[in-house]
Scaffold this motif. Structure first.
Motif, short mmCIF file in Angstrom:
data_model
loop_
_atom_site.label_atom_id
_atom_site.label_comp_id
_atom_site.label_asym_id
_atom_site.label_seq_id
_atom_site.Cartn_x
_atom_site.Cartn_y
_atom_site.Cartn_z
N HIS A 53 0.78 -1.27 -0.05
CA HIS A 53 0.03 -0.07 -0.05
C HIS A 53 0.84 1.17 -0.02
CE1 HIS A 53 -3.66 -2.25 1.27
NE2 HIS A 53 -2.92 -2.98 1.59
N GLN A 58 -3.91 3.37 -1.05
CA GLN A 58 -3.99 2.62 -2.21
C GLN A 58 -3.14 1.23 -2.49
OE1 GLN A 58 -7.03 3.01 -4.31
NE2 GLN A 58 -7.74 4.42 -2.57
N ARG A 60 -0.40 -0.28 -4.32
CA ARG A 60 0.46 -0.06 -5.51
C ARG A 60 1.06 -1.18 -6.22
NH1 ARG A 60 5.14 3.78 -2.67
NH2 ARG A 60 6.06 2.83 -4.28
#
Length: 74
Positions: A53, A58, A60
């Motif tokens: 993350h 998010q 990655r």
């Protein structure tokens, strides 16, 4: 905690390696690269997925070290 995916997540100024469902990280690191290396080793050992993350939360990067849950074949 076999069969639980491994996540690398930001935590303050550190990066934590955390299993799904765990309340405590299995390790904490100052460098993202070190956390990814530790998370990769755990994921490979238990043949699960590694999810990395970003600071925004998010995902990655993700790598599967076992059965790919998406079933994609190259």
């Amino acid at each position: 905690m076999a069969n639980k995916n491994v996540h690398v997540v930001p935590h303050g100024d550190q990066w934590h390696v955390l299993r799904e469902g765990a309340h405590e990280p299995s390790s904490a690191h100052d460098d993202l690269e070190d956390a990814i290396a530790a998370g990769t080793a755990e994921a490979k050992q238990d043949t699960v997925e590694l999810l990395v993350h970003g600071r925004d939360g998010q995902i990655r990067m993700r790598n599967s070290y076992g059965e790919d849950p998406r079933g994609v074949k190259a």
